[in-house]
Design an enzyme around this catalytic site. Structure first.
Site, PDB file in Angstrom:
ATOM      1  NE  ARG A 147      -2.252  -1.574   3.341  1.00 61.80           N
ATOM      2  CZ  ARG A 147      -2.310  -2.837   4.096  1.00 61.80           C
ATOM      3  NH1 ARG A 147      -3.268  -3.526   3.558  1.00 61.80           N
ATOM      4  NH2 ARG A 147      -1.700  -3.373   4.957  1.00 61.80           N
ATOM      5  CB  ILE A 148       3.110   2.793   2.399  1.00 63.06           C
ATOM      6  CG1 ILE A 148       2.141   2.865   3.460  1.00 63.06           C
ATOM      7  CG2 ILE A 148       4.278   3.749   2.787  1.00 63.06           C
ATOM      8  CD1 ILE A 148       2.458   2.407   4.735  1.00 63.06           C
ATOM      9  CB  THR A 199       9.091  -5.198   3.825  1.00 57.80           C
ATOM     10  OG1 THR A 199       9.898  -4.844   5.148  1.00 57.80           O
ATOM     11  CG2 THR A 199       9.634  -4.702   2.672  1.00 57.80           C
ATOM     12  CB  CYS A 226       8.966   6.081   6.809  1.00 60.34           C
ATOM     13  SG  CYS A 226      10.031   7.538   6.849  1.00 60.34           S
ATOM     14  CB  ALA A 227       8.627   0.209   7.080  1.00 59.95           C
ATOM     15  NE  ARG A 228       5.646  -1.694  12.836  1.00 61.90           N
ATOM     16  CZ  ARG A 228       4.730  -0.710  12.817  1.00 61.90           C
ATOM     17  NH1 ARG A 228       5.083   0.595  12.394  1.00 61.90           N
ATOM     18  NH2 ARG A 228       3.430  -0.779  13.078  1.00 61.90           N
ATOM     19  CD  GLU A 257       9.432   2.879  17.159  1.00 63.75           C
ATOM     20  OE1 GLU A 257       8.272   3.255  17.489  1.00 63.75           O
ATOM     21  OE2 GLU A 257       9.630   2.902  15.953  1.00 63.75           O
ATOM     22  CG  HIS A 275       6.264   5.222  14.984  1.00 64.69           C
ATOM     23  ND1 HIS A 275       6.512   3.845  15.345  1.00 64.69           N
ATOM     24  CD2 HIS A 275       5.183   5.025  13.813  1.00 64.69           C
ATOM     25  CE1 HIS A 275       5.921   2.982  14.711  1.00 64.69           C
ATOM     26  NE2 HIS A 275       5.141   3.669  13.503  1.00 64.69           N
ATOM     27  CG  LEU A 276       6.559  12.217  14.058  1.00 62.99           C
ATOM     28  CD1 LEU A 276       6.759  13.669  13.890  1.00 62.99           C
ATOM     29  CD2 LEU A 276       5.247  12.343  15.234  1.00 62.99           C
ATOM     30  N   GLY A 277       4.812   8.728  10.909  1.00 58.97           N
ATOM     31  CA  GLY A 277       4.090   8.310   9.744  1.00 58.97           C
ATOM     32  C   GLY A 277       2.953   8.667   9.510  1.00 58.97           C
ATOM     33  CB  ALA A 278       0.132   6.917  11.110  1.00 59.94           C
TER      34      ALA A 278
HETATM   35  N1  NAD Z   1       5.785   4.722  10.231  1.00 61.07           N
HETATM   36  C1  NAD Z   1       4.461   4.763  10.347  1.00 61.07           C
HETATM   37  O1  NAD Z   1       4.059   5.376  11.206  1.00 61.07           O
HETATM   38  C2  NAD Z   1       3.861   3.706   9.738  1.00 61.07           C
HETATM   39  C3  NAD Z   1       2.377   4.051   9.459  1.00 61.07           C
HETATM   40  C4  NAD Z   1       1.844   2.838   8.564  1.00 61.07           C
HETATM   41  C5  NAD Z   1       2.483   1.741   8.445  1.00 61.07           C
HETATM   42  N2  NAD Z   1       3.866   1.484   8.815  1.00 61.07           N
HETATM   43  C6  NAD Z   1       4.627   0.171   8.352  1.00 61.07           C
HETATM   44  O2  NAD Z   1       4.882   0.438   6.857  1.00 61.07           O
HETATM   45  C7  NAD Z   1       5.004  -1.279   6.457  1.00 61.07           C
HETATM   46  C8  NAD Z   1       4.423  -1.200   4.928  1.00 61.07           C
HETATM   47  O3  NAD Z   1       2.933  -0.909   5.462  1.00 61.07           O
HETATM   48  P1  NAD Z   1       1.804  -1.253   4.250  1.00 61.07           P
HETATM   49  O4  NAD Z   1       0.660  -0.800   4.648  1.00 61.07           O
HETATM   50  O5  NAD Z   1       2.542  -0.785   2.647  1.00 61.07           O
HETATM   51  O6  NAD Z   1       2.171  -2.838   4.074  1.00 61.07           O
HETATM   52  P2  NAD Z   1       1.678  -3.911   2.782  1.00 61.07           P
HETATM   53  O7  NAD Z   1       1.336  -5.177   3.557  1.00 61.07           O
HETATM   54  O8  NAD Z   1       0.519  -3.217   2.040  1.00 61.07           O
HETATM   55  O9  NAD Z   1       2.986  -3.994   1.832  1.00 61.07           O
HETATM   56  C9  NAD Z   1       4.153  -4.676   2.382  1.00 61.07           C
HETATM   57  C10 NAD Z   1       4.769  -4.967   0.976  1.00 61.07           C
HETATM   58  O10 NAD Z   1       5.990  -5.750   1.665  1.00 61.07           O
HETATM   59  C11 NAD Z   1       6.356  -6.851   0.601  1.00 61.07           C
HETATM   60  N3  NAD Z   1       7.170  -7.633   1.182  1.00 61.07           N
HETATM   61  C12 NAD Z   1       6.940  -8.562   2.081  1.00 61.07           C
HETATM   62  N4  NAD Z   1       8.156  -9.443   2.303  1.00 61.07           N
HETATM   63  C13 NAD Z   1       9.181  -8.712   1.511  1.00 61.07           C
HETATM   64  C14 NAD Z   1      10.660  -9.064   1.601  1.00 61.07           C
HETATM   65  N5  NAD Z   1      11.141 -10.045   2.073  1.00 61.07           N
HETATM   66  N6  NAD Z   1      11.274  -8.106   0.332  1.00 61.07           N
HETATM   67  C15 NAD Z   1      10.588  -7.200  -0.195  1.00 61.07           C
HETATM   68  N7  NAD Z   1       9.170  -7.139  -0.029  1.00 61.07           N
HETATM   69  C16 NAD Z   1       8.474  -7.709   0.904  1.00 61.07           C
HETATM   70  C17 NAD Z   1       4.792  -7.458   0.460  1.00 61.07           C
HETATM   71  O11 NAD Z   1       4.592  -8.179  -0.726  1.00 61.07           O
HETATM   72  C18 NAD Z   1       3.950  -6.165   0.196  1.00 61.07           C
HETATM   73  O12 NAD Z   1       3.926  -5.698  -1.111  1.00 61.07           O
HETATM   74  C19 NAD Z   1       4.667  -1.996   7.573  1.00 61.07           C
HETATM   75  O13 NAD Z   1       5.965  -2.169   8.414  1.00 61.07           O
HETATM   76  C20 NAD Z   1       3.713  -1.078   8.309  1.00 61.07           C
HETATM   77  O14 NAD Z   1       3.702  -1.391   9.948  1.00 61.07           O
HETATM   78  C21 NAD Z   1       4.512   2.401   9.301  1.00 61.07           C
HETATM   79  O1  2HG Z   2      -0.367   4.671  15.966  1.00 63.70           O
HETATM   80  C1  2HG Z   2       0.576   5.324  15.026  1.00 63.70           C
HETATM   81  O2  2HG Z   2       0.836   6.227  14.815  1.00 63.70           O
HETATM   82  C2  2HG Z   2       1.468   4.076  14.426  1.00 63.70           C
HETATM   83  C3  2HG Z   2       1.028   3.753  13.251  1.00 63.70           C
HETATM   84  C4  2HG Z   2       1.847   2.828  12.491  1.00 63.70           C
HETATM   85  O3  2HG Z   2       3.088   2.475  12.696  1.00 63.70           O
HETATM   86  C5  2HG Z   2       1.046   1.445  11.979  1.00 63.70           C
HETATM   87  O4  2HG Z   2       1.435   0.527  11.938  1.00 63.70           O
HETATM   88  O5  2HG Z   2      -0.271   2.009  11.479  1.00 63.70           O
END
Ligand code: NAD
Ligand code: 2HG
Length: 523
Positions: A147-148, A199, A226-228, A257, A275-278
């Site tokens: 998605r992201i 991822t 900005c993922a994990r 964190e 951790h401000l992404g959202a």
């Molecule tokens: N910083 C924030 O506040 C924040 C907010 C929302 C989400 N996130 C994090 O962002 C990340 C992505 O979220 P999303 O909603 O796009 O998830 P998603 O499930 O839509 O996408 C993840 C993608 O990673 C791919 N993937 C899985 N294993 C892989 C690998 N080994 N190598 C390469 N690609 C691989 C999957 O095929 C998928 O397309 C997650 O870790 C989520 O927790 C962070």
């Molecule tokens: O609640 C938050 O701000 C963290 C959100 C984000 O890491 C998530 O996984 O959706």
């Protein structure tokens, strides 16, 4: 009257459906400030509240935990499932905000905006110290195009960037639609000027950008996470920053964190956010209203859509389906690990007694097993169909009459970009699950544990050689099955082993001329 506890800071506007319902009493307090935890029916959290087994044991009336966000790392989903508590999340409410935040971090990184801001505020006017780099014309490597990642790709293209993507589960069609170049990981590492990871954090992605892989990047590369926390290894980052290989880093997330690794944060060229992404009004409103509406539906006895763990079937129907549901999930894991490539279509055919059940649920169990190997722990029977479609995977199911000769049979064909995988399986009451056909070879084994799958030529001595290599590596064989189509032709061997099979063992096996391929599958 239902009691709902909101224990993290969640948008009150988003909570309106619950706050305005006169049958619902909403309390907004931290778990540590509540002394009658046993009365709550629902718990709403973001990431601060840790929903541990201990907390679940105290909340004896709890029926649902809702995560206003994507990641459920702060919730013990296994324990919740054990206590019959449904866990839901809001998977896409914060996608745009996180993509925008990542982009803001990228622009800040290459133009040194945070450092320049501090400098001007401290009274300096040092224009030459902050010479930046354009994003236009640069290659952006995106690891994980979900998605992201997809939203970032769209924005990068608008900035005139060349987008290189590594996502092992990205189909050609989807890459074409988004106008990105689907690459191998090493190609992204070698060619990208900027690399951003999107991822989930899994056993495969933990340390994905570690000492070895960062070493394969261009000198002067910029990295973003900005993922994990943990997808980029923090110690490796420190090393490559120290030797000047990595030019700059932007981090929104950390291994721990709040972060404890001060050494990393002390680098001038590392910029960070907590951790401000959202953290936007819009994302918080989206995720809060999504979970509030779902919780309301659930408390009123209606099915929920974003459940992480429990299926929404009655117990009676679920009991009949359960053996096939478990088998289908394993078949999904087996197919996903065998294919390890983008997949276009999955076709499932049901025969015999299984065909009389709610097969759409069994198909979803297969998809959940299949996608669970590729996406993250938030895939389940409830959301698997939607997730497959989002990833460009179509699926179909058919009911067939007899044919296999078994009282029940699930036959699956998976079509990938380069090859096809097929499997047939049956469930024998009081005996168990059996795989009875793999890629057109007759076979008969119980799918569990460490499986070694060997494709070879049917010649004397091959079985002995495989046995010897396993013995030499200290791996005990629990069961072994062979299947062939004709004498002296293509054959397969399926072994279940008592120990993990490592890459060295696989390399030792494929040295032999008569062994075409060897793979491990964990079920
Ligand atoms: N910083 C924030 O506040 C924040 C907010 C929302 C989400 N996130 C994090 O962002 C990340 C992505 O979220 P999303 O909603 O796009 O998830 P998603 O499930 O839509 O996408 C993840 C993608 O990673 C791919 N993937 C899985 N294993 C892989 C690998 N080994 N190598 C390469 N690609 C691989 C999957 O095929 C998928 O397309 C997650 O870790 C989520 O927790 C962070
Ligand atoms: O609640 C938050 O701000 C963290 C959100 C984000 O890491 C998530 O996984 O959706």
């Amino acid at each position: 009257m239902f009691h709902v506890l909101v224990s993290d800071s969640i948008s009150s506007d988003g909570l309106a459906p619950l706050l305005n319902d006169e049958n619902i009493n909403v309390v907004q307090k931290k778990v540590s400030e509540v002394d009658d935890l046993e009365k709550y029916d629902a718990l709403l959290v973001r990431s601060a509240t840790k929903v541990t087994e201990e907390l679940l044991q105290k909340m004896t009336n709890l029926k649902i935990v809702a995560r206003a966000g994507v990641g459920v790392d702060n919730i013990d989903v296994e324990a919740a499932t054990k206590y019959g508590v449904v866990v839901i999340n809001a998977p896409d409410g914060n996608t745009i905000s996180t993509a925008e935040h990542t982009f803001a971090m990228m622009a800040s990184l290459v133009r040194h905006i945070p450092q320049a801001n501090v400098s001007v505020k401290s009274g300096e006017w040092n224009r030459s110290a902050f010479l930046g780099t354009e994003l236009y014309g640069k290659s952006l490597g995106i690891i994980g195009l979900g998605r992201i990642g997809s939203e970032i790709a769209k924005r990068a293209k608008a900035f005139g960037m060349n987008v290189l993507v590594f996502d092992p589960f990205l189909t050609k069609d989807r890459a074409q639609k988004l106008g990105v170049n689907s690459c191998k990981l090493d190609e992204v590492l070698a060619q990208a000027d900027i690399i951003t990871v999107h991822t989930p954090l899994t056993k495969e992605t933990r340390g994905l950008l570690g000492k070895e892989n960062i070493g394969k990047t261009k000198k002067g590369v910029y990295l973003l996470n900005c993922a994990r926390g943990g997808i980029i290894d923090e110690e490796a980052l420190i090393h490559y920053l120290e030797i000047g290989h990595v030019k700059g880093v932007a981090l929104d997330v950390f291994e721990v964190e709040p972060p404890v690794n001060r050494k990393l944060l002390d680098f001038e060229q590392v910029i960070a956010t907590p951790h401000l992404g959202a953290s936007t009004k819009e994302a918080q409103l989206n995720v809060a209203s999504q979970v509030a509406e779902e919780v309301l539906k659930f408390l009123n006895g209606k099915p929920v859509t974003n459940s992480i763990n429990l299926p929404t079937l009655t117990k009676d129907i679920f009991d009949k389906i359960q053996p096939f549901y478990k088998l289908a999930k394993k078949l999904g894991q087996l197919a996903s690990q065998y294919m390890k490539e983008p997949v276009q279509h999955i076709g499932i055919v049901y025969e015999g007694t299984v065909a009389e059940l709610e097969t759409s649920f069994i198909t979803k169990a297969f998809l959940a097993g299949f996608l669970g190997e590729r996406v993250d722990s938030t895939v389940n029977e409830v959301n698997a169909g939607l997730m497959a479609k989002e990833r460009g995977i179509s699926f179909s199911e058919k009911i067939a009459s007899n044919g296999s000769g078994y009282a029940n049979c699930i036959a699956v064909q998976v079509d990938g970009d380069h090859r096809t995988f097929s499997v047939k399986a049956t469930y024998i009451p009081n005996y168990g699950e059996r795989i009875v056909d793999l890629n057109g070879f007759d076979i008969d084994f119980y799918p569990a544990g460490e499986v070694l799958y060997v494709e070879h030529i049917d010649k004397p001595g091959v079985i002995g050689r495989v046995g010897k290599v396993l013995g030499d590596h200290g791996v005990n064989i629990a069961t072994m099955q062979v299947g062939r189509k004709n004498i002296g032709g293509e054959a397969i061997m399926v072994l279940t082993c008592d120990k993990l099979i490592d890459d060295q063992l696989i390399e030792a096996l494929v040295q032999f001329d008569d062994i075409v391929s060897a793979k491990t599958i964990h079920l």
